[in-house]
Design an enzyme around this catalytic site. Sequence first.
Site, PDB file in Angstrom:
ATOM      1  N   CYS A   2      -8.953  -1.175   2.356  1.00  0.00           N
ATOM      2  CA  CYS A   2     -10.233  -1.264   3.057  1.00  0.00           C
ATOM      3  C   CYS A   2     -10.798  -2.682   3.023  1.00  0.00           C
ATOM      4  O   CYS A   2     -10.533  -3.440   2.094  1.00  0.00           O
ATOM      5  CB  CYS A   2     -11.243  -0.344   2.392  1.00  0.00           C
ATOM      6  SG  CYS A   2     -10.666   1.339   2.197  1.00  0.00           S
ATOM      7  N   ARG A  27      -5.186  -6.593   6.237  1.00  0.00           N
ATOM      8  CA  ARG A  27      -5.148  -5.824   4.992  1.00  0.00           C
ATOM      9  C   ARG A  27      -4.603  -4.416   5.196  1.00  0.00           C
ATOM     10  O   ARG A  27      -4.244  -3.760   4.223  1.00  0.00           O
ATOM     11  CB  ARG A  27      -6.564  -5.740   4.396  1.00  0.00           C
ATOM     12  CG  ARG A  27      -7.076  -7.046   3.879  1.00  0.00           C
ATOM     13  CD  ARG A  27      -8.554  -6.959   3.602  1.00  0.00           C
ATOM     14  NE  ARG A  27      -8.873  -6.083   2.501  1.00  0.00           N
ATOM     15  CZ  ARG A  27      -9.189  -6.494   1.279  1.00  0.00           C
ATOM     16  NH1 ARG A  27      -9.218  -7.770   1.018  1.00  0.00           N
ATOM     17  NH2 ARG A  27      -9.477  -5.637   0.332  1.00  0.00           N
ATOM     18  N   TRP A  74      -8.910   2.279   4.885  1.00  0.00           N
ATOM     19  CA  TRP A  74      -7.528   2.725   4.653  1.00  0.00           C
ATOM     20  C   TRP A  74      -7.672   4.039   3.897  1.00  0.00           C
ATOM     21  O   TRP A  74      -8.133   4.063   2.741  1.00  0.00           O
ATOM     22  CB  TRP A  74      -6.791   1.669   3.834  1.00  0.00           C
ATOM     23  CG  TRP A  74      -5.323   1.938   3.665  1.00  0.00           C
ATOM     24  CD1 TRP A  74      -4.329   1.563   4.517  1.00  0.00           C
ATOM     25  CD2 TRP A  74      -4.679   2.599   2.571  1.00  0.00           C
ATOM     26  NE1 TRP A  74      -3.106   1.956   4.018  1.00  0.00           N
ATOM     27  CE2 TRP A  74      -3.294   2.598   2.826  1.00  0.00           C
ATOM     28  CE3 TRP A  74      -5.139   3.211   1.400  1.00  0.00           C
ATOM     29  CZ2 TRP A  74      -2.367   3.169   1.962  1.00  0.00           C
ATOM     30  CZ3 TRP A  74      -4.219   3.787   0.540  1.00  0.00           C
ATOM     31  CH2 TRP A  74      -2.843   3.759   0.832  1.00  0.00           C
ATOM     32  N   ASN A 100     -15.350  -0.001  -0.859  1.00  0.00           N
ATOM     33  CA  ASN A 100     -13.917  -0.117  -1.182  1.00  0.00           C
ATOM     34  C   ASN A 100     -13.712   0.447  -2.575  1.00  0.00           C
ATOM     35  O   ASN A 100     -14.533   0.193  -3.462  1.00  0.00           O
ATOM     36  CB  ASN A 100     -13.465  -1.573  -1.189  1.00  0.00           C
ATOM     37  CG  ASN A 100     -13.340  -2.142   0.206  1.00  0.00           C
ATOM     38  OD1 ASN A 100     -13.562  -1.436   1.185  1.00  0.00           O
ATOM     39  ND2 ASN A 100     -13.000  -3.416   0.285  1.00  0.00           N
ATOM     40  N   GLY A 101     -12.612   1.158  -2.779  1.00  0.00           N
ATOM     41  CA  GLY A 101     -12.342   1.724  -4.103  1.00  0.00           C
ATOM     42  C   GLY A 101     -12.335   3.239  -4.034  1.00  0.00           C
ATOM     43  O   GLY A 101     -12.292   3.832  -2.948  1.00  0.00           O
ATOM     44  N   GLU A 477      14.983  -6.503  -2.827  1.00  0.00           N
ATOM     45  CA  GLU A 477      13.953  -7.108  -1.989  1.00  0.00           C
ATOM     46  C   GLU A 477      14.308  -6.978  -0.499  1.00  0.00           C
ATOM     47  O   GLU A 477      13.447  -6.689   0.333  1.00  0.00           O
ATOM     48  CB  GLU A 477      13.757  -8.581  -2.402  1.00  0.00           C
ATOM     49  CG  GLU A 477      12.778  -9.372  -1.563  1.00  0.00           C
ATOM     50  CD  GLU A 477      11.377  -8.795  -1.481  1.00  0.00           C
ATOM     51  OE1 GLU A 477      11.052  -7.859  -2.219  1.00  0.00           O
ATOM     52  OE2 GLU A 477      10.603  -9.263  -0.628  1.00  0.00           O
ATOM     53  N   LYS A 481      12.029  -5.055   2.325  1.00  0.00           N
ATOM     54  CA  LYS A 481      11.546  -5.718   3.545  1.00  0.00           C
ATOM     55  C   LYS A 481      11.878  -4.866   4.758  1.00  0.00           C
ATOM     56  O   LYS A 481      11.044  -4.647   5.618  1.00  0.00           O
ATOM     57  CB  LYS A 481      12.191  -7.091   3.744  1.00  0.00           C
ATOM     58  CG  LYS A 481      11.672  -8.307   3.033  1.00  0.00           C
ATOM     59  CD  LYS A 481      10.249  -8.693   3.226  1.00  0.00           C
ATOM     60  CE  LYS A 481       9.307  -7.857   2.429  1.00  0.00           C
ATOM     61  NZ  LYS A 481       8.919  -8.291   1.108  1.00  0.00           N
ATOM     62  N   GLU A 484       9.831  -1.474   4.929  1.00  0.00           N
ATOM     63  CA  GLU A 484       8.387  -1.505   5.174  1.00  0.00           C
ATOM     64  C   GLU A 484       8.015  -1.901   6.596  1.00  0.00           C
ATOM     65  O   GLU A 484       7.023  -1.428   7.112  1.00  0.00           O
ATOM     66  CB  GLU A 484       7.621  -2.326   4.126  1.00  0.00           C
ATOM     67  CG  GLU A 484       7.899  -3.772   4.027  1.00  0.00           C
ATOM     68  CD  GLU A 484       7.099  -4.447   2.906  1.00  0.00           C
ATOM     69  OE1 GLU A 484       6.013  -3.996   2.536  1.00  0.00           O
ATOM     70  OE2 GLU A 484       7.586  -5.485   2.415  1.00  0.00           O
ATOM     71  N   HIS A 500      29.100   5.815  -8.876  1.00  0.00           N
ATOM     72  CA  HIS A 500      28.486   6.850  -9.720  1.00  0.00           C
ATOM     73  C   HIS A 500      27.573   7.769  -8.912  1.00  0.00           C
ATOM     74  O   HIS A 500      26.777   8.496  -9.486  1.00  0.00           O
ATOM     75  CB  HIS A 500      27.739   6.185 -10.877  1.00  0.00           C
ATOM     76  CG  HIS A 500      28.661   5.375 -11.729  1.00  0.00           C
ATOM     77  ND1 HIS A 500      29.518   5.949 -12.642  1.00  0.00           N
ATOM     78  CD2 HIS A 500      28.921   4.048 -11.755  1.00  0.00           C
ATOM     79  CE1 HIS A 500      30.242   5.000 -13.218  1.00  0.00           C
ATOM     80  NE2 HIS A 500      29.898   3.832 -12.692  1.00  0.00           N
ATOM     81  N   LYS A 597      -2.175  -4.882   2.691  1.00  0.00           N
ATOM     82  CA  LYS A 597      -1.739  -6.153   2.114  1.00  0.00           C
ATOM     83  C   LYS A 597      -2.024  -6.197   0.622  1.00  0.00           C
ATOM     84  O   LYS A 597      -1.184  -6.609  -0.158  1.00  0.00           O
ATOM     85  CB  LYS A 597      -2.435  -7.315   2.837  1.00  0.00           C
ATOM     86  CG  LYS A 597      -2.022  -8.693   2.321  1.00  0.00           C
ATOM     87  CD  LYS A 597      -0.536  -8.961   2.553  1.00  0.00           C
ATOM     88  CE  LYS A 597      -0.053 -10.273   2.007  1.00  0.00           C
ATOM     89  NZ  LYS A 597       1.410 -10.312   1.884  1.00  0.00           N
TER      90      LYS A 597
HETATM   91  O1  M6R Z   1      -0.489  -8.772  -4.099  1.00  0.00           O
HETATM   92  P1  M6R Z   1       0.638  -8.276  -4.957  1.00  0.00           P
HETATM   93  O2  M6R Z   1       1.725  -9.277  -5.116  1.00  0.00           O
HETATM   94  O3  M6R Z   1       0.171  -7.747  -6.278  1.00  0.00           O
HETATM   95  O4  M6R Z   1       1.241  -7.061  -4.164  1.00  0.00           O
HETATM   96  C1  M6R Z   1       2.260  -6.289  -4.719  1.00  0.00           C
HETATM   97  C2  M6R Z   1       2.875  -5.392  -3.673  1.00  0.00           C
HETATM   98  O5  M6R Z   1       1.911  -4.532  -3.141  1.00  0.00           O
HETATM   99  C3  M6R Z   1       3.515  -6.199  -2.530  1.00  0.00           C
HETATM  100  O6  M6R Z   1       4.459  -7.095  -2.999  1.00  0.00           O
HETATM  101  C4  M6R Z   1       4.169  -5.254  -1.529  1.00  0.00           C
HETATM  102  O7  M6R Z   1       5.280  -4.631  -2.095  1.00  0.00           O
HETATM  103  C5  M6R Z   1       4.522  -6.019  -0.256  1.00  0.00           C
HETATM  104  N1  M6R Z   1       4.095  -5.293   0.903  1.00  0.00           N
HETATM  105  C6  M6R Z   1       5.969  -6.283  -0.128  1.00  0.00           C
HETATM  106  O8  M6R Z   1       6.301  -6.926   1.051  1.00  0.00           O
END
Ligand code: M6R
Length: 602
Positions: A2, A27, A74, A100-101, A477, A481, A484, A500, A597
């Site tokens: 949010c 965000r 959100w 927010n929260g 990683e 990517k 997501e 395994h 974000k």
């Molecule tokens: O702001 P942060 O680095 O703490 O965020 C951690 C994760 O939420 C962030 O890396 C998330 O996995 C990304 N969307 C990855 O691309």
Amino acid sequence: MCGIVGYIGNNFAKKVLINGLSNLEYRGYDSAGISLINNNSIHTLKTKGRVKDLIQLSNIDKIDGYCGIAHTRWATHGEPSDKNAHPHNNQNNTFSVVHNGIIENYNELKDFLISKNYKFISETDTEVIPNLIDYYYKEGNDFLHSVYNACKHFKGSYAICVISSFCPDKIIVARKSSPLVLGKGINENFIGSDIPALLEYAKYFYFIKDNEFAEVFKDNIIFYDKDLNKIEKNYKEISIDSSDITKNGYDDYMLKEIYEQPKSINNTLNNLNFETLDFTKEYLNNLKKIYIVACGTAMHAGLVARTLIENLCKINVEVDLASEFRYRNPIIDNHTLAIFISQSGETADTIAALELAKSYGAKTIAVTNVPESSITRIADKVLYTSAGPEIAVASTKAYTSQVALMSYFSIYLAELLDSNNNSLLEELKEDLKNIHDKISKILNSTNLQIKDIAKKIYNEKDIYYIGRGLDYCVALEGALKLKEISYIHAESYASGELKHGAIALIENGTTVVSIVTNPSLIEKSISNIQEVISRGAKTIIITNQHIDNDSFNYIIEIPKTNEYLSPILSVIPLQLLAYHVAKFKNLDVDKPRNLAKSVTVE
Ligand code: M6R
């Protein structure tokens, strides 16, 4: 997650609020809304969807005012819908709140308010806030004390902005475990859940700490501590180059950020100063363990760092997801060093894990990209990646900067420990100095090839990523990517682990992406790739080794570097692959569905 914007001043508020919401779009959100005060009454408009849907509402042109609040939501409690969107008002429409929260005890508070004849129309936790404020106002408290009394009941996290038709000349804000900043102007003041929301309007910022309150007037701000005693606060000047927060000619922020990596790594390495950590050889020799704790991509950077610290310094390192670490009773004492990596510095789980480690006596370091973020105020020491603002939800330049920073940190520790591997350490430093050139080479030489490959695989349902050692860390990683932003099911496996279980998933035509950069593991890695080829897999190889290309479908070549630094290079083609696959699928790469974000709730 949010986003909050607030404005009070001599100008009309609506334009500022809508602009602020647009700046917060990165965000991640699913609904948007605005409340303005005009002629001592509150006008609220809100809708499921994007900010562009909000500004198309038929009544939007009919409302404006000099004081207002706005929100991008959100969804946590209650589906994305018009009625669950913020702002939320009390039933008499005299208080309006953006939040927010999460108010964890909202059911209990709702039951209390229902027993006092309050009515609720949404499924959100937030709706208890304006109603509880109204309850206290009717008990005879003024606006500020009504907000204060209501906040005393809230369990969980909140950053709130409240306006009232009884007091149209001020906005009251409060926060606990959710970020909130105030931008100072001349005859106008601004409120935002983060700085980018306000950058086009303010360069001087106040930071509200946990349990603090503020009354924001157009020409003054009064700050209060947790007991509502007045406190003084100094503002800080924040200057961010506007090209850092625009697309600067690129189609998407993600692509721009991928291409910024030579610069972001260089800036990060040039701005590092480990002397501020005050480490001594004796302190390091007495360390029993280093924990590296983070979420998502930041945790993947931690996995790379583990290998470097363990190999170069011979210190035991454990890497954990913050959401697991905080609930598993980790063994921590004052011989523990705990490092928390977070691009945003606002991730709720990472911050809670940091607070836990600190409470058990660990020395704590935050590695973050955002100056003045919440994590910087809690950790004992802070190391900054200087990657510049990262706007795309999918982290790219922050990851490589985190890995570069942690690599240099490992070298620094090894030097302090006199670890007897000077020539290796010198080689690593030299390679780090030149790594930006190699990234530029990869960007220039592989982009078109990768776009071509993406065109062939973008309709796949499942894609697997494999590697050994550091290559496995990069596989994790790469898969994250892809999933997501392209919504393709992507899994990563340690190559040696395939037999395994996971190899059962490989069938004719399955795409397997392999990262092969470790010279000492090359034969083993290749034989794992042969195993999937024998089961019909199509293979994409990312490598800096000379390998016979007869059996593989695609080989993406990257420059050589010391094997400990290879993750900084081998991840670049994987970022590009995810990007191009998502583009071929016509998806919004910067704002993927369901994601935010910075994840400011647990
Ligand atoms: O702001 P942060 O680095 O703490 O965020 C951690 C994760 O939420 C962030 O890396 C998330 O996995 C990304 N969307 C990855 O691309």
